[in-house]
Design an enzyme around this catalytic site. Structure first.
Site, short mmCIF file in Angstrom:
data_model
loop_
_atom_site.label_atom_id
_atom_site.label_comp_id
_atom_site.label_asym_id
_atom_site.label_seq_id
_atom_site.Cartn_x
_atom_site.Cartn_y
_atom_site.Cartn_z
N GLU A 79 40.22 41.76 38.43
CA GLU A 79 39.08 42.96 39.10
C GLU A 79 38.46 43.63 37.99
O GLU A 79 38.79 43.98 37.07
CB GLU A 79 40.00 43.77 39.78
CG GLU A 79 40.70 43.30 40.96
CD GLU A 79 39.98 42.93 42.21
OE1 GLU A 79 38.60 43.04 42.07
OE2 GLU A 79 40.51 41.85 43.01
N ARG A 89 41.78 49.89 56.42
CA ARG A 89 41.57 49.29 57.79
C ARG A 89 42.63 49.13 58.53
O ARG A 89 42.91 49.42 59.77
CB ARG A 89 41.14 47.97 57.52
CG ARG A 89 41.03 47.05 58.77
CD ARG A 89 40.18 45.61 58.40
NE ARG A 89 41.13 44.93 57.60
CZ ARG A 89 42.25 44.17 57.73
NH1 ARG A 89 42.66 44.04 59.22
NH2 ARG A 89 43.02 43.56 56.76
N CYS A 142 45.46 48.70 47.01
CA CYS A 142 45.36 48.32 45.55
C CYS A 142 44.16 48.89 44.63
O CYS A 142 44.24 49.21 43.64
CB CYS A 142 44.91 46.65 45.66
SG CYS A 142 46.23 45.93 46.09
N HIS A 166 44.31 40.89 41.34
CA HIS A 166 44.85 40.35 42.90
C HIS A 166 45.46 38.98 42.77
O HIS A 166 44.93 38.15 42.21
CB HIS A 166 43.79 40.49 43.68
CG HIS A 166 43.52 41.75 44.52
ND1 HIS A 166 42.48 42.57 44.59
CD2 HIS A 166 44.72 42.52 45.52
CE1 HIS A 166 42.82 43.58 45.20
NE2 HIS A 166 43.99 43.44 45.63
#
Length: 210
Positions: A79, A89, A142, A166
């Site tokens: 990342e 979500r 995350c 990830h």
């Protein structure tokens, strides 16, 4: 000291490969004579960052790499940037579901990883491991941990490098996709070795069109 973190299971899963992967990486690095520790973080907004901050303050590492699961991806994702936005979500493991909230109220819009992500990408490819540089860590726990990590290091330990990886789902016999857990752990160890050996990142293309 090298500090690695992974997450507990979430979203109904029984395991989280990020935790298994960082433990494998820890053991690989210890076998090479490096001082490495691993900590499991709760998949909970707020609490995850508090646990990580506590362990950083206690261990005083020179390098911190956090890992988390991105089940829809097929590669190790290095990342590049964490954003100051929580937008869940699904609820976390404590039932929290922040929407359009800042990770750190009044904090910078974003932080870049201080890992040499391009050099690490090249090292992973040389090792035969599927990897990519990712431009988004999402807006779930995350990214929350990634942003919280970089904000803490900027304020409390500017000499410590940090970042986020990830991992994909663990591959299962008879099921397409995913990656063997040991490959994930070896990949994280590759990133650690690269970060320890690299002060200036290489300049190679690894961006995204969309």
């Amino acid at each position: 000291m090298i500090l690695l973190s992974g997450f507990e299971p979430f979203g109904g899963d029984r395991t989280n490969p990020s935790w298994g992967a960082v433990r494998i990486a820890r053991d690989i690095l210890r076998g090479e004579g490096l001082d490495a520790e691993a900590v499991e973080l709760p998949c909970v907004f707020g609490e995850s960052v508090r646990v990580l901050h506590r362990e950083i303050a206690r261990m005083r590492p020179v390098l911190v790499i956090s890992a988390g699961l991105a089940g829809g991806r097929e590669r190790l994702s290095l990342e590049r940037v964490a954003i100051n936005c929580d937008d869940a979500r699904i609820p976390d493991n404590a039932g929290n579901r922040p929407v359009d909230e800042e990770v750190v109220p009044g904090g910078p819009a974003a932080y870049f990883s201080t890992l040499p992500v391009k050099a690490a990408l090249r090292a992973l490819q040389i090792a035969g491991l599927r990897a990519e540089v990712s431009q988004t860590a999402g807006t779930y726990v995350c990214n929350h941990v990634f942003y919280g990590l970089m904000d803490y290091l900027a304020a409390e330990s500017p000499g410590t490098r940090g970042g986020f990886i990830h991992v994909p789902r663990e591959s299962q016999p008879g099921t397409p996709g995913g990656m063997p857990l040991h490959d994930m752990g070896e990949g994280i160890a590759v990133v650690v070795r690269t970060a320890l050996a690299t002060t200036l990142d290489v300049k190679v293309p690894a961006g995204a069109i969309h």
